[in-house]
Every structure is written in structure tokens, then in C-alpha cells.
Design a protein around this motif. Structure first.
Motif, PDB file in Angstrom:
ATOM      1  N   ASP A  18       0.827  -1.200   0.000  1.00 30.13           N
ATOM      2  CA  ASP A  18       0.000   0.000   0.000  1.00 30.13           C
ATOM      3  C   ASP A  18       0.867   1.259   0.000  1.00 30.13           C
ATOM      4  OD1 ASP A  18      -2.283   1.676   0.210  1.00 30.13           O
ATOM      5  OD2 ASP A  18      -2.056   1.720   2.398  1.00 30.13           O
ATOM      6  N   PHE A  19       1.907   1.269   0.808  1.00 31.31           N
ATOM      7  CA  PHE A  19       2.792   2.436   0.859  1.00 31.31           C
ATOM      8  C   PHE A  19       3.556   2.614  -0.448  1.00 31.31           C
ATOM      9  CE2 PHE A  19       2.772   1.635   5.632  1.00 31.31           C
ATOM     10  CZ  PHE A  19       1.761   2.553   5.849  1.00 31.31           C
ATOM     11  N   ILE A  20       3.880   1.515  -1.125  1.00 36.78           N
ATOM     12  CA  ILE A  20       4.527   1.624  -2.438  1.00 36.78           C
ATOM     13  C   ILE A  20       3.574   2.271  -3.440  1.00 36.78           C
ATOM     14  CG2 ILE A  20       5.376   0.306  -4.422  1.00 36.78           C
ATOM     15  CD1 ILE A  20       6.667  -1.628  -2.436  1.00 36.78           C
ATOM     16  N   VAL A  21       2.321   1.819  -3.443  1.00 40.96           N
ATOM     17  CA  VAL A  21       1.327   2.384  -4.367  1.00 40.96           C
ATOM     18  C   VAL A  21       1.111   3.875  -4.081  1.00 40.96           C
ATOM     19  CG1 VAL A  21      -1.125   2.312  -5.000  1.00 40.96           C
ATOM     20  CG2 VAL A  21       0.182   0.193  -4.819  1.00 40.96           C
ATOM     21  N   GLU A  22       1.066   4.234  -2.806  1.00 35.89           N
ATOM     22  CA  GLU A  22       0.879   5.633  -2.417  1.00 35.89           C
ATOM     23  C   GLU A  22       2.155   6.461  -2.571  1.00 35.89           C
ATOM     24  OE1 GLU A  22      -0.672   5.734   1.531  1.00 35.89           O
ATOM     25  OE2 GLU A  22      -2.522   4.693   0.976  1.00 35.89           O
ATOM     26  N   GLN A  23       3.272   5.807  -2.836  1.00 38.39           N
ATOM     27  CA  GLN A  23       4.593   6.430  -2.966  1.00 38.39           C
ATOM     28  C   GLN A  23       4.978   7.199  -1.701  1.00 38.39           C
ATOM     29  OE1 GLN A  23       4.599   8.663  -6.624  1.00 38.39           O
ATOM     30  NE2 GLN A  23       4.571   6.794  -7.853  1.00 38.39           N
ATOM     31  N   ASP A  24       4.646   6.617  -0.564  1.00 40.39           N
ATOM     32  CA  ASP A  24       5.026   7.171   0.732  1.00 40.39           C
ATOM     33  C   ASP A  24       6.318   6.474   1.159  1.00 40.39           C
ATOM     34  OD1 ASP A  24       5.216   8.207   3.265  1.00 40.39           O
ATOM     35  OD2 ASP A  24       3.109   7.839   3.781  1.00 40.39           O
ATOM     36  N   TRP A  25       7.434   7.002   0.710  1.00 41.94           N
ATOM     37  CA  TRP A  25       8.719   6.307   0.800  1.00 41.94           C
ATOM     38  C   TRP A  25       9.217   6.168   2.233  1.00 41.94           C
ATOM     39  CZ3 TRP A  25       8.367   3.777  -3.208  1.00 41.94           C
ATOM     40  CH2 TRP A  25       7.956   4.327  -4.422  1.00 41.94           C
ATOM     41  N   VAL A  61       7.413   3.205   3.432  1.00 46.09           N
ATOM     42  CA  VAL A  61       7.937   2.036   2.716  1.00 46.09           C
ATOM     43  C   VAL A  61       9.208   1.558   3.403  1.00 46.09           C
ATOM     44  CG1 VAL A  61       9.012   1.250   0.572  1.00 46.09           C
ATOM     45  CG2 VAL A  61       6.895   2.553   0.480  1.00 46.09           C
TER      46      VAL A  61
END
Length: 163
Positions: free
Chosen positions: A95-102, A105
């Protein structure tokens, strides 16, 4: 479907499944052994404990379930309960990858790395001795150190135990 909804459902259904498995296994166990005399747990017998070592492998648990062993069903319920929050961490990672919340991640990747390294260290430590040696405390791996996955602490425990 929203990923947060999927994560929530995973937690919900994981706990429900674990409770059902443990309850069904518990009821079946009581039906089989409810009138048995209570074992004397004041005296530890390594041979009896080593004979039940099939509860430590998934293959052994699967064979136990196929043969109608209630304790195996209870153990699988416990494993499902343990794996449920790990599945949440894995889903959160994606989910964090899809949201690009590095930042998250990276944090979630660290948590997954700790979980995986603890499991692989526990497996490696379990290979240093027989079941009976582990149960008698004569194996080279210390249970708590293996459980925690701390290699430096494992070395310290081993030296403290041997002295």
C-alpha cells in the motif's frame, strides 16, 4: 476494493479463522481426552516431549490434521493468529509503495526484514541439535536468543550458560 479495507478484512478474517480453528480443535480435543487423568507435569520427560516434535513443522501439523489430531488443529489456529499481523505488514508495504510514501515504505521494509531475519535465525539455530537436546537445554542454540533473533545476545547467552 480499497487497500485499507483489504487490510482490515485480513485482520478480521485472520482472527476469526484462528479462533474457529482453535475452538474446533479444543472441543474435539476435549471430546477425545476430556476424561483422561491429568498428567503429572512436575517431572519433565524429554523422551515424551521429543516424541511430539511433529508439532514444530508444517508437514507434521498437516499430517496430524489429516489423521484427526485435535492438538494439530489448535496449533494451526495459533499459527494463523501469528501470521495475521504479518500479513497486515506485507499488505501495508505494498500500500505504501502504491501511495509512494517512501518513509513508510522504508519503515515497513525494516519491520519485514526484522521479521524475516528472526525467522531465518530461528530456523538456523534449530538445526544445531536434536529435538531431545533442545528440550534438555543441551543444544548450541538458546531458546530465547533464537526467539529474539539477536546473534550477539545468542553468543553472550551461550558463554554465560557454559560458564
Amino acid at each position: 476494493m480499497d487497500i485499507q479495507q483489504l487490510i482490515g478484512n485480513t485482520l478480521r478474517w485472520g482472527v476469526i479463522l484462528a479462533c474457529l480453528l482453535a475452538t474446533i480443535g479444543g472441543v474435539y480435543y476435549l471430546m477425545q481426552h476430556g476424561l483422561d487423568p491429568v498428567p503429572d507435569y512436575r517431572h519433565f520427560e524429554a523422551a515424551n516431549a521429543a516424541a511430539q516434535f511433529n508439532f514444530t513443522t508444517l508437514g507434521g501439523l498437516w499430517q496430524g490434521i489429516l489423521h484427526g489430531d485435535a492438538a494439530s488443529c489448535i496449533q494451526v489456529g495459533v499459527i494463523v493468529l501469528i501470521l495475521t499481523p504479518i500479513a497486515r505488514v506485507v499488505l501495508s508495504f505494498f500500500d505504501f509503495i502504491v501511495e509512494q510514501d517512501w518513509l513508510y515504505v522504508a519503515i515497513t521494509a525494516i519491520v519485514l526484514t526484522v521479521i524475516i531475519s528472526n525467522r531465518s535465525h530461528a530456523y538456523a539455530s534449530s538445526q544445531h541439535g536434536t529435538a531431545e537436546e533442545h528440550l534438555q537445554g543441551k543444544s548450541t542454540g538458546n531458546f530465547w536468543c533464537t526467539y529474539l533473533g539477536w546473534r550477539w545476545f545468542d553468543a553472550w547467552c551461550s558463554s554465560a550458560i557454559s560458564s
